[in-house]
Design a protein around this motif. Structure first.
Motif, PDB file in Angstrom:
ATOM      1  N   ALA A 170     -10.209  -3.214  10.534  1.00 43.79           N
ATOM      2  CA  ALA A 170     -11.268  -4.136  10.951  1.00 43.79           C
ATOM      3  C   ALA A 170     -12.244  -3.454  11.911  1.00 43.79           C
ATOM      4  O   ALA A 170     -13.467  -3.599  11.784  1.00 43.79           O
ATOM      5  CB  ALA A 170     -10.665  -5.375  11.599  1.00 43.79           C
ATOM      6  N   LEU A 171     -11.711  -2.685  12.860  1.00 39.59           N
ATOM      7  CA  LEU A 171     -12.572  -1.973  13.803  1.00 39.59           C
ATOM      8  C   LEU A 171     -13.417  -0.918  13.106  1.00 39.59           C
ATOM      9  O   LEU A 171     -14.614  -0.771  13.390  1.00 39.59           O
ATOM     10  CB  LEU A 171     -11.725  -1.329  14.907  1.00 39.59           C
ATOM     11  N   SER A 172     -12.824  -0.183  12.198  1.00 36.75           N
ATOM     12  CA  SER A 172     -13.546   0.853  11.459  1.00 36.75           C
ATOM     13  C   SER A 172     -14.638   0.234  10.591  1.00 36.75           C
ATOM     14  O   SER A 172     -15.774   0.732  10.546  1.00 36.75           O
ATOM     15  CB  SER A 172     -12.575   1.659  10.595  1.00 36.75           C
ATOM     16  N   LYS A 173     -14.307  -0.853   9.919  1.00 36.76           N
ATOM     17  CA  LYS A 173     -15.284  -1.523   9.065  1.00 36.76           C
ATOM     18  C   LYS A 173     -16.466  -2.022   9.878  1.00 36.76           C
ATOM     19  O   LYS A 173     -17.624  -1.840   9.489  1.00 36.76           O
ATOM     20  CB  LYS A 173     -14.586  -2.691   8.348  1.00 36.76           C
ATOM     21  N   LYS A 174     -16.175  -2.632  11.029  1.00 30.77           N
ATOM     22  CA  LYS A 174     -17.235  -3.137  11.913  1.00 30.77           C
ATOM     23  C   LYS A 174     -18.147  -1.997  12.371  1.00 30.77           C
ATOM     24  O   LYS A 174     -19.372  -2.117  12.352  1.00 30.77           O
ATOM     25  CB  LYS A 174     -16.610  -3.832  13.112  1.00 30.77           C
ATOM     26  N   GLU A 175     -17.553  -0.897  12.774  1.00 31.47           N
ATOM     27  CA  GLU A 175     -18.311   0.258  13.262  1.00 31.47           C
ATOM     28  C   GLU A 175     -19.187   0.874  12.172  1.00 31.47           C
ATOM     29  O   GLU A 175     -20.328   1.236  12.403  1.00 31.47           O
ATOM     30  CB  GLU A 175     -17.366   1.301  13.838  1.00 31.47           C
ATOM     31  N   ARG A 176     -18.655   0.981  10.977  1.00 31.06           N
ATOM     32  CA  ARG A 176     -19.371   1.638   9.885  1.00 31.06           C
ATOM     33  C   ARG A 176     -20.476   0.764   9.294  1.00 31.06           C
ATOM     34  O   ARG A 176     -21.343   1.264   8.607  1.00 31.06           O
ATOM     35  CB  ARG A 176     -18.402   2.046   8.796  1.00 31.06           C
ATOM     36  N   GLN A 177     -20.446  -0.532   9.551  1.00 25.60           N
ATOM     37  CA  GLN A 177     -21.468  -1.422   9.010  1.00 25.60           C
ATOM     38  C   GLN A 177     -22.656  -1.585   9.947  1.00 25.60           C
ATOM     39  O   GLN A 177     -23.536  -2.393   9.689  1.00 25.60           O
ATOM     40  CB  GLN A 177     -20.861  -2.785   8.674  1.00 25.60           C
ATOM     41  N   LYS A 178     -22.692  -0.836  11.019  1.00 21.30           N
ATOM     42  CA  LYS A 178     -23.825  -0.914  11.974  1.00 21.30           C
ATOM     43  C   LYS A 178     -25.067  -0.305  11.372  1.00 21.30           C
ATOM     44  O   LYS A 178     -25.064   0.583  10.610  1.00 21.30           O
ATOM     45  CB  LYS A 178     -23.478  -0.207  13.273  1.00 21.30           C
ATOM     46  N   LEU A 212       0.884  -1.163   0.000  1.00 21.61           N
ATOM     47  CA  LEU A 212       0.000   0.000   0.000  1.00 21.61           C
ATOM     48  C   LEU A 212       0.922   1.214   0.000  1.00 21.61           C
ATOM     49  O   LEU A 212       1.761   1.347   0.881  1.00 21.61           O
ATOM     50  CB  LEU A 212      -0.858   0.050   1.263  1.00 21.61           C
ATOM     51  N   ASN A 213       0.765   2.068  -0.971  1.00 20.50           N
ATOM     52  CA  ASN A 213       1.625   3.247  -1.059  1.00 20.50           C
ATOM     53  C   ASN A 213       0.800   4.504  -0.856  1.00 20.50           C
ATOM     54  O   ASN A 213      -0.020   4.851  -1.689  1.00 20.50           O
ATOM     55  CB  ASN A 213       2.312   3.296  -2.431  1.00 20.50           C
ATOM     56  N   PHE A 214       1.013   5.155   0.287  1.00 21.62           N
ATOM     57  CA  PHE A 214       0.383   6.434   0.534  1.00 21.62           C
ATOM     58  C   PHE A 214       1.255   7.241   1.472  1.00 21.62           C
ATOM     59  O   PHE A 214       2.057   6.700   2.223  1.00 21.62           O
ATOM     60  CB  PHE A 214      -1.046   6.289   1.078  1.00 21.62           C
ATOM     61  N   LYS A 215       1.114   8.540   1.399  1.00 20.78           N
ATOM     62  CA  LYS A 215       1.940   9.452   2.186  1.00 20.78           C
ATOM     63  C   LYS A 215       1.197   9.884   3.452  1.00 20.78           C
ATOM     64  O   LYS A 215      -0.014  10.109   3.430  1.00 20.78           O
ATOM     65  CB  LYS A 215       2.277  10.711   1.380  1.00 20.78           C
ATOM     66  N   VAL A 216       1.937   9.960   4.545  1.00 20.01           N
ATOM     67  CA  VAL A 216       1.447  10.551   5.785  1.00 20.01           C
ATOM     68  C   VAL A 216       2.540  11.504   6.273  1.00 20.01           C
ATOM     69  O   VAL A 216       3.707  11.356   5.899  1.00 20.01           O
ATOM     70  CB  VAL A 216       1.137   9.484   6.869  1.00 20.01           C
ATOM     71  N   ASP A 217       2.167  12.459   7.106  1.00 22.32           N
ATOM     72  CA  ASP A 217       3.202  13.373   7.578  1.00 22.32           C
ATOM     73  C   ASP A 217       4.099  12.667   8.596  1.00 22.32           C
ATOM     74  O   ASP A 217       3.739  11.648   9.185  1.00 22.32           O
ATOM     75  CB  ASP A 217       2.617  14.675   8.128  1.00 22.32           C
ATOM     76  N   ALA A 218       5.275  13.194   8.752  1.00 23.99           N
ATOM     77  CA  ALA A 218       6.305  12.567   9.586  1.00 23.99           C
ATOM     78  C   ALA A 218       5.849  12.386  11.031  1.00 23.99           C
ATOM     79  O   ALA A 218       6.146  11.357  11.659  1.00 23.99           O
ATOM     80  CB  ALA A 218       7.588  13.390   9.538  1.00 23.99           C
ATOM     81  N   GLU A 219       5.126  13.344  11.565  1.00 26.72           N
ATOM     82  CA  GLU A 219       4.661  13.258  12.952  1.00 26.72           C
ATOM     83  C   GLU A 219       3.664  12.112  13.125  1.00 26.72           C
ATOM     84  O   GLU A 219       3.709  11.384  14.111  1.00 26.72           O
ATOM     85  CB  GLU A 219       4.038  14.584  13.392  1.00 26.72           C
ATOM     86  N   PHE A 220       2.753  11.947  12.164  1.00 27.33           N
ATOM     87  CA  PHE A 220       1.798  10.840  12.244  1.00 27.33           C
ATOM     88  C   PHE A 220       2.529   9.501  12.196  1.00 27.33           C
ATOM     89  O   PHE A 220       2.235   8.599  12.979  1.00 27.33           O
ATOM     90  CB  PHE A 220       0.767  10.907  11.107  1.00 27.33           C
ATOM     91  N   LYS A 255      -4.157  -3.160  10.025  1.00 24.17           N
ATOM     92  CA  LYS A 255      -5.205  -4.154   9.777  1.00 24.17           C
ATOM     93  C   LYS A 255      -6.250  -4.153  10.891  1.00 24.17           C
ATOM     94  O   LYS A 255      -7.449  -4.246  10.631  1.00 24.17           O
ATOM     95  CB  LYS A 255      -4.591  -5.550   9.659  1.00 24.17           C
ATOM     96  N   GLU A 256      -5.791  -4.050  12.136  1.00 26.14           N
ATOM     97  CA  GLU A 256      -6.715  -4.022  13.271  1.00 26.14           C
ATOM     98  C   GLU A 256      -7.595  -2.780  13.230  1.00 26.14           C
ATOM     99  O   GLU A 256      -8.803  -2.851  13.453  1.00 26.14           O
ATOM    100  CB  GLU A 256      -5.913  -4.065  14.578  1.00 26.14           C
ATOM    101  N   GLY A 257      -6.979  -1.646  12.933  1.00 22.19           N
ATOM    102  CA  GLY A 257      -7.747  -0.406  12.832  1.00 22.19           C
ATOM    103  C   GLY A 257      -8.775  -0.461  11.716  1.00 22.19           C
ATOM    104  O   GLY A 257      -9.913  -0.005  11.872  1.00 22.19           O
ATOM    105  N   SER A 264       3.277  -5.091  14.884  1.00 22.10           N
ATOM    106  CA  SER A 264       3.842  -4.381  13.737  1.00 22.10           C
ATOM    107  C   SER A 264       2.903  -3.265  13.291  1.00 22.10           C
ATOM    108  O   SER A 264       1.700  -3.260  13.620  1.00 22.10           O
ATOM    109  CB  SER A 264       4.058  -5.354  12.568  1.00 22.10           C
ATOM    110  N   MET A 265       3.447  -2.342  12.538  1.00 23.62           N
ATOM    111  CA  MET A 265       2.620  -1.270  11.980  1.00 23.62           C
ATOM    112  C   MET A 265       1.552  -1.858  11.050  1.00 23.62           C
ATOM    113  O   MET A 265       0.416  -1.374  11.028  1.00 23.62           O
ATOM    114  CB  MET A 265       3.489  -0.254  11.236  1.00 23.62           C
ATOM    115  N   THR A 266       1.908  -2.912  10.332  1.00 25.62           N
ATOM    116  CA  THR A 266       0.952  -3.559   9.440  1.00 25.62           C
ATOM    117  C   THR A 266      -0.202  -4.160  10.229  1.00 25.62           C
ATOM    118  O   THR A 266      -1.375  -3.994   9.858  1.00 25.62           O
ATOM    119  CB  THR A 266       1.653  -4.656   8.606  1.00 25.62           C
ATOM    120  N   ASP A 267       0.117  -4.838  11.322  1.00 30.24           N
ATOM    121  CA  ASP A 267      -0.941  -5.433  12.139  1.00 30.24           C
ATOM    122  C   ASP A 267      -1.827  -4.355  12.766  1.00 30.24           C
ATOM    123  O   ASP A 267      -3.047  -4.524  12.866  1.00 30.24           O
ATOM    124  CB  ASP A 267      -0.356  -6.331  13.226  1.00 30.24           C
ATOM    125  N   LEU A 268      -1.228  -3.244  13.173  1.00 32.02           N
ATOM    126  CA  LEU A 268      -2.015  -2.137  13.724  1.00 32.02           C
ATOM    127  C   LEU A 268      -2.954  -1.559  12.671  1.00 32.02           C
ATOM    128  O   LEU A 268      -4.122  -1.286  12.951  1.00 32.02           O
ATOM    129  CB  LEU A 268      -1.090  -1.048  14.277  1.00 32.02           C
TER     130      LEU A 268
END
Length: 63
Positions: A55-63, A23-31, A51-53, A45-49
């Motif tokens: 999954a949580l967002s998807k679950k919340e938005r599908q309510k 996945l290629n996207f830019k974020v600012d250095a502080e983030f 993926k977890e985020g 890992s950052m990847t696991d974080l």
């Protein structure tokens, strides 16, 4: 609510074989620093974080 299904690009086949896909996207250095620090503090890992985020967002938005 209508569900969207994205087409699977040919290079995503690599993810199924265990090679992964980038996945290629830019974020600012502080983030990035904060995100990485949080992942390290959680012992994951950052990847696991990410993926977890997702999954949580998807679950919340599908309510």
């Amino acid at each position: 609510m209508a569900k969207r299904q994205a087409a699977t690009p040919a290079n995503d086949v690599d993810a199924e074989s265990g090679k992964g896909s980038s996945l290629n996207f830019k974020v600012d250095a502080e983030f990035k620093k904060e995100f990485k620090g949080f992942a390290v503090a959680q012992g994951i890992s950052m990847t696991d974080l990410l993926k977890e985020g997702y999954a949580l967002s998807k679950k919340e938005r599908q309510k």
